[in-house]
Design an enzyme around this catalytic site. Structure first.
Site, mmCIF file in Angstrom:
data_model
loop_
_atom_site.group_PDB
_atom_site.id
_atom_site.type_symbol
_atom_site.label_atom_id
_atom_site.label_comp_id
_atom_site.label_asym_id
_atom_site.label_seq_id
_atom_site.Cartn_x
_atom_site.Cartn_y
_atom_site.Cartn_z
ATOM 1 N N GLY A 78 -0.818 -3.942 3.303
ATOM 2 C CA GLY A 78 -0.761 -4.749 2.191
ATOM 3 C C GLY A 78 -2.061 -5.283 1.636
ATOM 4 O O GLY A 78 -2.309 -5.109 0.295
ATOM 5 N N GLU A 79 -2.932 -5.698 2.436
ATOM 6 C CA GLU A 79 -4.247 -6.151 1.673
ATOM 7 C C GLU A 79 -5.273 -5.160 1.408
ATOM 8 O O GLU A 79 -5.868 -5.098 0.725
ATOM 9 C CB GLU A 79 -4.931 -7.256 3.049
ATOM 10 C CG GLU A 79 -4.078 -8.319 3.216
ATOM 11 C CD GLU A 79 -3.002 -8.264 4.476
ATOM 12 O OE1 GLU A 79 -2.682 -9.332 4.552
ATOM 13 O OE2 GLU A 79 -2.661 -7.139 4.554
ATOM 14 N N SER A 80 -5.057 -3.841 2.192
ATOM 15 C CA SER A 80 -5.786 -2.803 1.936
ATOM 16 C C SER A 80 -5.494 -2.255 0.412
ATOM 17 O O SER A 80 -6.270 -1.952 -0.209
ATOM 18 C CB SER A 80 -5.616 -1.632 2.918
ATOM 19 O OG SER A 80 -6.021 -2.277 4.122
ATOM 20 N N ALA A 83 -6.470 -4.409 -2.079
ATOM 21 C CA ALA A 83 -8.175 -4.763 -2.448
ATOM 22 C C ALA A 83 -8.583 -3.564 -2.807
ATOM 23 O O ALA A 83 -9.676 -3.227 -3.545
ATOM 24 C CB ALA A 83 -8.840 -4.799 -1.045
#
Length: 298
Positions: A78-80, A83
Site C-alpha cells: 500500500g505504501e509503495s 509513494a
C-alpha cells in the site's frame, strides 16, 4: 514504534510500563533477535518469498547502490503504491540522482519492481539495529530520506541525524490510539520526532498529535493525503473487446473497495488479480473468459 516485519512492537512491549530510551530499546531488540529469526522462519514456511534475501534484513549482501541520491522507504504494498507518484516526481525533477526504494515485505518488493523496474535501486530495509542501519547508510549515503506514513525507526533516524541526512515523513498519519502508544514511550519517541526535518501530515488534528509528542512545530506541515489510482485493462478472450476500470483512492484497500462499489461480477472478479491472470465470470449467457492485460498505478 511501528512493526518491522511484524516483530518490532514485540520488543517494545516487553517493558511497556518502564521508561524507554533508545539504548534500552536497542538492547531489547538485540535480546529479541532469536524470536525475530524464528518468526522470519515461520513466515518463510507460510510464504516462501520470506526465505529469500534474508541477509539484506541484517544489511549483509546488499545490492550495489549508487550513493548520493534520495532514499524512500515504503514498508509494504500500500505504501509503495501511494509513494509511486512522489517517486516519479522526484525522478523527473532530479534525473541525475539515484532513487533508492526500500520496503519490508516480499509483496512490497514485487510491487516496487513492477512499478519501476531498474529505474530505481531497491533492497529490503535492514532491521532497526544501530550497526545494520549504519551499514545500509554507508552503502546508500543518501542526501535525503523520505519515509512513508508512520514507519518510524529510532536507530535509522538517529544514524541519519549523525550523518546530517535530513529525514522527511510523507503522507503521515497518526490516530489517537497510536498517539497514546507513542506517548507511553516519550523518552524514545520525543527525541526521534525532534530529529525529523519535515513531517507532512494529512490533517491538522494529526499535526497537533505529532507536536504534542515532541515534533518541532516548524517542521510539521499539513499537506493532505497523497492520492493514487489504478487503471485496469482487461480483454474478452472470445470477442477481444477491451474493458477499462479507473479506481481512485488513498490506500491499497481503496482499490478493492472501488471494484466492489462498481457492483459488477466482472469488477469483483478482478480483486487480487495481477497482469496476465485469467478471469472467469459466470453470466446469464454462460461463462466468459477474460485476461488482465495491464494494471497501471498512477
Amino acid at each position: 514504534v511501528r512493526r518491522q516485519g511484524g516483530y518490532g512492537s514485540r520488543a517494545g512491549s516487553l517493558l511497556s510500563s518502564a521508561p524507554m530510551n533508545r539504548t534500552l530499546y536497542t538492547l531489547l531488540f538485540h535480546l529479541s533477535l532469536p524470536l525475530v529469526f524464528l518468526r522470519l522462519l515461520w513466515r518463510a514456511w507460510r510464504a516462501p518469498a520470506y526465505s529469500r534475501r534474508i541477509g539484506e534484513r541484517f544489511a549483509f549482501g546488499l545490492p550495489p547502490l549508487r550513493p548520493g541520491g534520495i532514499w524512500v522507504h515504503a514498508v509494504s504494498v500500500g505504501e509503495s503504491i501511494a509513494a509511486a507518484p512522489m517517486i516519479r516526481e522526484l525522478m523527473a525533477h532530479y534525473p541525475h540522482l539515484p532513487i533508492t526504494v526500500t520496503c519490508m515485505t516480499p509483496t512490497g518488493s514485487e510491487r516496487i519492481q513492477a512499478l519501476f523496474g531498474d529505474s530505481v535501486q531497491h533492497c529490503y530495509l535492514p532491521y532497526d539495529l544501530p550497526w545494520a542501519a549504519a551499514r545500509f547508510l554507508e552503502r546508500a549515503r543518501p542526501k535525503l530520506a523520505v519515509v512513508m506514513e508512520t514507519e518510524l525507526w529510532p536507530n535509522h533516524i538517529h544514524q541519519c541525524a549523525r550523518r546530517g541526512i535530513p529525514v522527511a515523513l510523507a503522507n503521515a498519519r497518526l490516530s489517537a490510539r497510536s498517539a497514546r502508544g507513542y506517548a507511553r514511550f516519550a523518552r524514545l519517541t520525543a527525541p526521534m520526532l525532534a530529529k525529523l526535518s519535515l513531517i507532512a501530515v494529512q490533517t491538522e488534528t494529526e499535526a497537533e498529535r505529532f507536536r504534542q509528542l515532541g515534533a518541532r512545530d516548524e517542521c510539521v506541515e499539513v499537506t493532505g493525503s497523497i492520492k493514487f489510482g489504478a487503471r485496469i485493462t482487461i480483454i474478452d478472450e472470445d470477442t477481444e473487446d477491451e474493458h477499462h476500470y479507473q479506481i481512485v483512492g488513498e490506500a491499497e484497500a481503496d482499490i478493492e473497495r472501488g471494484l466492489l462499489n462498481i457492483r459488477s461480477p466482472l469488477a469483483r472478479a478482478l480483486i487480487g488479480k495481477n497482469e496476465g491472470d485469467s478471469v472467469e465470470v459466470r453470466t446469464p449467457g454462460g461463462e466468459r473468459n477474460y485476461e488482465v492485460v495491464s494494471i497501471k498505478y498512477e
